[in-house]
Design a protein around this motif. Structure first.
Motif, mmCIF file in Angstrom:
data_model
loop_
_atom_site.group_PDB
_atom_site.id
_atom_site.type_symbol
_atom_site.label_atom_id
_atom_site.label_comp_id
_atom_site.label_asym_id
_atom_site.label_seq_id
_atom_site.Cartn_x
_atom_site.Cartn_y
_atom_site.Cartn_z
ATOM 1 N N GLU A 43 3.551 20.220 -26.822
ATOM 2 C CA GLU A 43 3.603 21.437 -26.047
ATOM 3 C C GLU A 43 2.038 22.235 -26.454
ATOM 4 O O GLU A 43 1.432 22.287 -25.749
ATOM 5 C CB GLU A 43 4.520 22.604 -26.350
ATOM 6 N N ASP A 44 1.931 22.128 -27.669
ATOM 7 C CA ASP A 44 0.639 22.908 -28.639
ATOM 8 C C ASP A 44 -0.867 22.080 -28.366
ATOM 9 O O ASP A 44 -1.017 22.566 -27.896
ATOM 10 C CB ASP A 44 0.652 22.666 -30.285
ATOM 11 N N LEU A 45 -0.707 20.716 -28.390
ATOM 12 C CA LEU A 45 -1.549 19.858 -27.995
ATOM 13 C C LEU A 45 -1.724 20.302 -25.710
ATOM 14 O O LEU A 45 -3.099 20.206 -26.267
ATOM 15 C CB LEU A 45 -0.963 18.338 -28.009
ATOM 16 N N MET A 46 -0.942 20.263 -25.371
ATOM 17 C CA MET A 46 -1.340 20.454 -23.557
ATOM 18 C C MET A 46 -1.583 21.740 -23.776
ATOM 19 O O MET A 46 -2.846 22.205 -22.751
ATOM 20 C CB MET A 46 -0.439 20.319 -22.755
ATOM 21 N N ARG A 47 -1.576 22.451 -23.997
ATOM 22 C CA ARG A 47 -2.154 23.814 -24.087
ATOM 23 C C ARG A 47 -3.396 24.680 -25.108
ATOM 24 O O ARG A 47 -4.460 25.190 -24.368
ATOM 25 C CB ARG A 47 -1.262 24.903 -25.209
ATOM 26 N N LEU A 48 -3.358 23.328 -26.210
ATOM 27 C CA LEU A 48 -4.778 22.842 -26.689
ATOM 28 C C LEU A 48 -5.843 22.999 -25.611
ATOM 29 O O LEU A 48 -6.834 23.757 -25.528
ATOM 30 C CB LEU A 48 -4.198 22.987 -27.865
ATOM 31 N N ILE A 49 -5.235 21.927 -25.319
ATOM 32 C CA ILE A 49 -6.287 21.182 -24.483
ATOM 33 C C ILE A 49 -6.481 21.957 -22.881
ATOM 34 O O ILE A 49 -8.072 21.566 -23.037
ATOM 35 C CB ILE A 49 -5.679 19.524 -24.044
ATOM 36 N N SER A 50 -6.353 22.217 -22.891
ATOM 37 C CA SER A 50 -5.363 24.110 -21.181
ATOM 38 C C SER A 50 -7.361 24.082 -21.989
ATOM 39 O O SER A 50 -8.190 25.187 -20.753
ATOM 40 C CB SER A 50 -4.994 23.608 -20.895
ATOM 41 N N ARG A 51 -7.260 24.928 -22.845
ATOM 42 C CA ARG A 51 -7.734 25.885 -23.531
ATOM 43 C C ARG A 51 -9.205 25.633 -23.659
ATOM 44 O O ARG A 51 -9.847 25.754 -23.910
ATOM 45 C CB ARG A 51 -7.149 26.799 -24.166
ATOM 46 N N SER A 52 -9.220 24.479 -24.283
ATOM 47 C CA SER A 52 -10.575 23.755 -24.609
ATOM 48 C C SER A 52 -11.102 23.927 -23.644
ATOM 49 O O SER A 52 -12.654 23.635 -23.487
ATOM 50 C CB SER A 52 -10.145 22.778 -25.023
ATOM 51 N N PHE A 53 -10.890 23.213 -22.329
ATOM 52 C CA PHE A 53 -11.783 24.027 -21.179
ATOM 53 C C PHE A 53 -12.311 24.651 -20.113
ATOM 54 O O PHE A 53 -13.153 25.014 -19.117
ATOM 55 C CB PHE A 53 -10.511 22.648 -19.614
ATOM 56 N N SER A 68 -12.550 7.540 -3.496
ATOM 57 C CA SER A 68 -13.715 8.214 -3.542
ATOM 58 C C SER A 68 -13.589 9.069 -5.133
ATOM 59 O O SER A 68 -12.821 9.596 -4.936
ATOM 60 C CB SER A 68 -13.962 9.093 -2.691
ATOM 61 N N PRO A 69 -14.856 8.423 -5.623
ATOM 62 C CA PRO A 69 -15.561 9.247 -7.010
ATOM 63 C C PRO A 69 -14.858 10.377 -6.642
ATOM 64 O O PRO A 69 -14.100 11.278 -7.829
ATOM 65 C CB PRO A 69 -16.646 8.839 -7.504
ATOM 66 N N GLY A 70 -15.324 10.915 -5.740
ATOM 67 C CA GLY A 70 -14.913 12.409 -5.716
ATOM 68 C C GLY A 70 -13.302 12.875 -5.800
ATOM 69 O O GLY A 70 -12.587 14.191 -6.203
ATOM 70 N N ASP A 71 -12.586 11.816 -4.994
ATOM 71 C CA ASP A 71 -11.355 12.688 -4.568
ATOM 72 C C ASP A 71 -10.414 11.930 -5.898
ATOM 73 O O ASP A 71 -9.421 13.082 -6.298
ATOM 74 C CB ASP A 71 -10.074 11.002 -3.381
ATOM 75 N N LEU A 72 -11.065 10.885 -6.100
ATOM 76 C CA LEU A 72 -10.163 10.793 -7.795
ATOM 77 C C LEU A 72 -10.467 11.926 -8.387
ATOM 78 O O LEU A 72 -9.775 12.091 -9.417
ATOM 79 C CB LEU A 72 -11.426 9.930 -8.383
ATOM 80 N N PHE A 73 -11.286 12.782 -8.762
ATOM 81 C CA PHE A 73 -11.424 13.980 -9.849
ATOM 82 C C PHE A 73 -10.514 15.534 -9.403
ATOM 83 O O PHE A 73 -9.785 15.160 -10.164
ATOM 84 C CB PHE A 73 -12.935 14.856 -9.064
ATOM 85 N N TRP A 74 -10.523 14.990 -8.496
ATOM 86 C CA TRP A 74 -9.389 15.978 -7.707
ATOM 87 C C TRP A 74 -8.307 15.874 -8.048
ATOM 88 O O TRP A 74 -7.379 16.260 -8.669
ATOM 89 C CB TRP A 74 -9.022 16.656 -6.218
ATOM 90 N N ARG A 75 -7.605 14.175 -7.860
ATOM 91 C CA ARG A 75 -7.012 13.743 -8.257
ATOM 92 C C ARG A 75 -6.254 13.492 -10.026
ATOM 93 O O ARG A 75 -5.054 13.818 -10.469
ATOM 94 C CB ARG A 75 -6.012 12.441 -7.664
ATOM 95 N N MET A 76 -7.107 13.480 -10.648
ATOM 96 C CA MET A 76 -7.191 14.020 -11.773
ATOM 97 C C MET A 76 -6.797 14.705 -12.112
ATOM 98 O O MET A 76 -5.737 15.031 -13.375
ATOM 99 C CB MET A 76 -8.245 12.969 -12.339
ATOM 100 N N SER A 77 -7.415 16.664 -11.478
ATOM 101 C CA SER A 77 -6.604 17.716 -12.062
ATOM 102 C C SER A 77 -5.921 17.468 -11.594
ATOM 103 O O SER A 77 -4.649 18.157 -12.523
ATOM 104 C CB SER A 77 -7.619 18.302 -10.974
ATOM 105 N N PHE A 78 -5.290 17.473 -10.347
ATOM 106 C CA PHE A 78 -3.511 17.608 -10.387
ATOM 107 C C PHE A 78 -2.499 16.748 -11.439
ATOM 108 O O PHE A 78 -1.504 16.956 -11.782
ATOM 109 C CB PHE A 78 -3.142 16.655 -8.985
ATOM 110 N N LEU A 79 -3.132 15.201 -11.672
ATOM 111 C CA LEU A 79 -2.687 14.860 -12.837
ATOM 112 C C LEU A 79 -2.082 15.334 -13.883
ATOM 113 O O LEU A 79 -1.427 15.366 -14.575
ATOM 114 C CB LEU A 79 -3.018 13.291 -12.914
ATOM 115 N N HIS A 80 -3.634 15.498 -15.041
ATOM 116 C CA HIS A 80 -2.991 16.836 -15.743
ATOM 117 C C HIS A 80 -2.348 18.051 -15.483
ATOM 118 O O HIS A 80 -2.035 18.500 -16.634
ATOM 119 C CB HIS A 80 -4.484 16.839 -16.016
ATOM 120 N N GLY A 81 -2.270 18.808 -14.234
ATOM 121 C CA GLY A 81 -1.522 19.616 -14.304
ATOM 122 C C GLY A 81 0.070 19.217 -14.485
ATOM 123 O O GLY A 81 0.638 20.175 -15.019
ATOM 124 N N ALA A 82 -0.046 18.341 -13.784
ATOM 125 C CA ALA A 82 1.552 17.760 -13.935
ATOM 126 C C ALA A 82 1.993 17.032 -14.977
ATOM 127 O O ALA A 82 3.384 17.766 -15.199
ATOM 128 C CB ALA A 82 1.571 16.190 -12.501
#
Length: 232
Positions: free
Chosen positions: A123-133, A167-181
């Motif tokens: 839990e701390d790791l995920m919070r820290l990664i989110s904060r790092s960005f 496409s690389p552009g679609d992948l950017f958003w899907r990776m964002s959704f992945l990290h959110g999930a």
């Protein structure tokens, strides 16, 4: 990938010094993840760690250097493991023969299994990664970008190979959704009995850790392989 080298204090570190150093890192991690670097004072870290006023200067030099080590000790091992798992998969079957689910497993599992299956650490790791960005501190921002550069390059390339319609552009958003999930799924799992949706849904059950990992992989694989959205 750049590896952060903590400053040397110039003396052999007895157990008490090591204990103080770890206490400072733990306290700073908790406070940084909640309030950010700029929103956390040296005095707050010292108080939370139960250390004396000069401890941060002695062990790390500055608060910014302490921040770098906080991020490094959590992010570096996870990203090394991610790349190592992808290396092993590509060596075993070849980059062209990988399955999407294998790639996503290499990306997701190291987070879920970080620090010897310690749930609080996950839990701390995920919070820290989110904060790092979100950090505006230029040194931390540069360090975080360096830490994720290889992961982004390698995993983006691997996914685009197995999902050529993406496409690389679609992948950017899907990776964002992945990290959110990943983040929200982990939070829900850790606090399952307190989550309103779980309380209101009697059919909901809490899986074990492996079950959660497999559910995340199945969900994100479906999202990655879905047909690209078209403007209406």
């Amino acid at each position: 990938m750049h590896t952060y080298e903590p400053p040397q204090v110039g003396l052999s570190s007895p157990d008490s010094q090591l204990s103080t150093r770890v206490a400072l890192l733990d306290a700073a991690e908790r406070l940084f993840s909640q309030n950010g670097i700029e929103g956390t004072s040296v005095r707050e870290i010292i108080k939370a760690a139960g250390a004396n006023l000069g401890a941060i200067n002695y062990h790390f030099g500055t608060k910014d250097r302490l921040a770098l080590e906080v991020f490094a000790r959590r992010i570096e091992p996870v990203n090394r493991e991610r790349v190592a798992r992808l290396d092993a998969l590509e060596a075993a079957v070849g980059p062209e023969k990988l399955k999407l689910e294998q790639i996503l497993d290499a990306l997701i599992r190291p987070v879920m299994e970080s620090e010897g299956h310690d749930l609080k650490t996950c839990e701390d790791l995920m919070r820290l990664i989110s904060r790092s960005f979100q950090e505006s501190n230029p040194e931390v921002k540069r360090f975080v970008e360096e830490q994720f550069a290889e992961v982004v390059r390698r995993f983006d390339a691997a996914i685009l190979r197995v999902v050529p319609s993406l496409s690389p552009g679609d992948l950017f958003w899907r990776m964002s959704f992945l990290h959110g999930a990943l983040h929200h799924g982990l939070q829900t799992w850790l606090r399952f009995d307190q989550v309103p949706y779980a309380v209101l849904n009697p059919a909901a059950t809490k899986p074990d850790r492996e079950g959660l990992i497999q559910s995340l992989i199945a969900f994100t694989a479906a999202g990655m392989s879905a047909s690209p959205a078209r403007p209406s």
